[in-house]
Design a protein around this motif. Sequence first.
Motif, short mmCIF file in Angstrom:
data_model
loop_
_atom_site.label_atom_id
_atom_site.label_comp_id
_atom_site.label_asym_id
_atom_site.label_seq_id
_atom_site.Cartn_x
_atom_site.Cartn_y
_atom_site.Cartn_z
N ALA A 254 0.83 -1.21 0.00
CA ALA A 254 0.00 0.00 0.00
C ALA A 254 0.87 1.26 0.00
CB ALA A 254 -0.94 0.00 1.20
N SER A 255 1.99 1.21 0.72
CA SER A 255 2.91 2.35 0.73
C SER A 255 3.53 2.56 -0.66
CB SER A 255 4.01 2.11 1.77
OG SER A 255 4.94 3.18 1.79
N MET A 256 3.86 1.48 -1.35
CA MET A 256 4.37 1.59 -2.71
C MET A 256 3.32 2.22 -3.63
SD MET A 256 6.44 -2.03 -3.11
CE MET A 256 7.22 -1.59 -4.67
N TRP A 257 2.07 1.75 -3.49
CA TRP A 257 0.99 2.33 -4.31
C TRP A 257 0.89 3.83 -4.05
CZ3 TRP A 257 -3.14 5.22 -2.93
CH2 TRP A 257 -4.06 5.54 -3.96
N LEU A 258 0.96 4.24 -2.78
CA LEU A 258 0.84 5.66 -2.45
C LEU A 258 1.96 6.47 -3.08
CD1 LEU A 258 -0.64 7.86 -0.92
CD2 LEU A 258 0.67 7.23 1.13
N GLY A 259 3.17 5.90 -3.13
CA GLY A 259 4.27 6.59 -3.79
C GLY A 259 3.99 6.80 -5.27
N TRP A 260 3.44 5.79 -5.94
CA TRP A 260 3.09 5.94 -7.35
C TRP A 260 1.98 6.97 -7.54
CZ3 TRP A 260 2.28 -0.03 -7.35
CH2 TRP A 260 3.52 -0.66 -7.35
N ALA A 261 0.97 6.91 -6.66
CA ALA A 261 -0.20 7.78 -6.81
C ALA A 261 0.15 9.25 -6.63
CB ALA A 261 -1.29 7.37 -5.81
N THR A 262 1.20 9.54 -5.89
CA THR A 262 1.59 10.94 -5.64
C THR A 262 2.76 11.37 -6.51
OG1 THR A 262 2.94 10.16 -3.76
CG2 THR A 262 0.72 10.97 -3.28
N ASP A 263 3.09 10.55 -7.51
CA ASP A 263 4.19 10.86 -8.44
C ASP A 263 3.59 11.36 -9.75
OD1 ASP A 263 6.31 10.92 -10.20
OD2 ASP A 263 7.10 8.95 -9.64
N ASP A 264 3.79 12.64 -10.04
CA ASP A 264 3.19 13.25 -11.23
C ASP A 264 3.68 12.65 -12.54
OD1 ASP A 264 1.75 14.94 -9.61
OD2 ASP A 264 3.16 16.62 -9.78
N SER A 265 4.79 11.93 -12.51
CA SER A 265 5.31 11.37 -13.75
C SER A 265 4.41 10.28 -14.33
CB SER A 265 6.72 10.80 -13.53
OG SER A 265 6.68 9.62 -12.74
N HIS A 266 3.46 9.79 -13.52
CA HIS A 266 2.56 8.74 -14.00
C HIS A 266 1.27 9.30 -14.59
CE1 HIS A 266 5.27 5.89 -12.37
NE2 HIS A 266 5.04 6.21 -11.10
N ALA A 267 1.17 10.62 -14.70
CA ALA A 267 -0.03 11.24 -15.26
C ALA A 267 -0.07 11.08 -16.78
CB ALA A 267 -0.09 12.72 -14.89
N HIS A 268 -1.28 10.85 -17.30
CA HIS A 268 -1.47 10.80 -18.75
C HIS A 268 -1.45 12.22 -19.32
CE1 HIS A 268 -2.24 6.61 -19.28
NE2 HIS A 268 -3.33 6.58 -18.52
N ARG A 269 -1.09 12.33 -20.59
CA ARG A 269 -1.29 13.59 -21.30
C ARG A 269 -2.80 13.82 -21.46
NH1 ARG A 269 1.67 10.85 -24.79
NH2 ARG A 269 0.05 11.09 -26.38
N PRO A 270 -3.25 15.08 -21.42
CA PRO A 270 -4.68 15.35 -21.63
C PRO A 270 -5.11 14.90 -23.01
CG PRO A 270 -3.56 17.27 -20.71
CD PRO A 270 -2.49 16.31 -21.10
#
Length: 386
Positions: free
Chosen positions: A315-331
């Motif tokens: 769950a901590s690993m997931w939270l790190g991914w979720a708060t990392d802007d590099s995983h955002a899609h382009r609009p």
Amino acid sequence: SSLALLTMVLSSSLALVALLLSSYNVDAFTVVRSGSSSSAVALNQHIGSGGMADTRNPDTIQHEDPRKSISAAPSFEEYLKQRANEGTTAATAPPKPIAEGDFDATAAISAMETSQTKTVGDIASAIPDLAPKPDQSYAKNDGFTAMGNAVSLQASDAPGPANVAWISDLSVDGALSSLTIFNGPLSDVPHLIQRCFINEGMLHFFLDVRPRAYGAHDLRDADGNYPGPETLGRKAFEYSGARKDYDTKFGTEELISLLDDTVAKLEGVTKNPGLGDEGLSELEKVTLGPLAVDISMPLTSGNVDSIIGLREKVASMWLGWATDDSHAHRPGAPVNSQYVYDTKYRQNCYGALLDKYVGYFGQADGAKLAAADSGPLDEAYVGGGS
């Protein structure tokens, strides 16, 4: 009442699954078009330049279909007070190891529940726009039971930049502890499923970090091989790219080692059918991720402590991914495509979970619990950014 609302949600969800199963196709992840989603119309939201509904600041709406209503949610501080009144808070200290001799299913689920409450609290601290969904939540004194055991479900989502579509923090006294996280389409962060079921002295554990794009994992054979272009044509390259993207960003050696090392320490482990094995339903095949852990083991204090530690770390690993802007899609198109995939995927997940919970708790209680745990199936898209 909560039970009446749950019955309405269940009826609507079962209708969706019946339609899904009647026209099921392994590769059919484009059945729902983003432009035809009823959510954008029902919620009366602004449509952005990318064609998606912006629900970052939704108005309160009362709809005849409760799933399409938007209630005035309490602040997270109020939410924590509500949980405190139930006897737990998101700031609860980590659970103490269960002592030998004082061990039973109720103590195990209680320890998992305490740990999971802390995990959800950590997520809330790191994602400020995470908000409770009281209309989809159930306290232990609401009268919702499964096989006579009290059910507690705390639902939440983050309809802003964090883009978490659904979190279900679920507990069934003495029987089940589950955390379900579905992400919205603004990123490619994996969904997370963590579930422990206890029955007749055995602990059944399931954990899955689920990819956000179809990588033909259901076509993997027992030796770990995938069909190539001679079988799938040009699609083989698309699916191979999706697998590589997942492995590079999320399914890393760090995660693989954590899973393998923890399982190796458990006592008396039996592996349940996984990808490439006989015995999986079609819905399980198309929803399981490549690193899914599905095992059974004796209910011992050592096993429970190890499983709690693994759940917290993943769950901590997931939270790190979720708060990392590099995983955002382009609009634009990537967000639209993710929404289309997620909408069908969540329906498939519900169908697979329905079978599992009916097996655990019987037809009536299992169906109610699956509907509550899966959340509103027409809300795969949450958030703005278009």
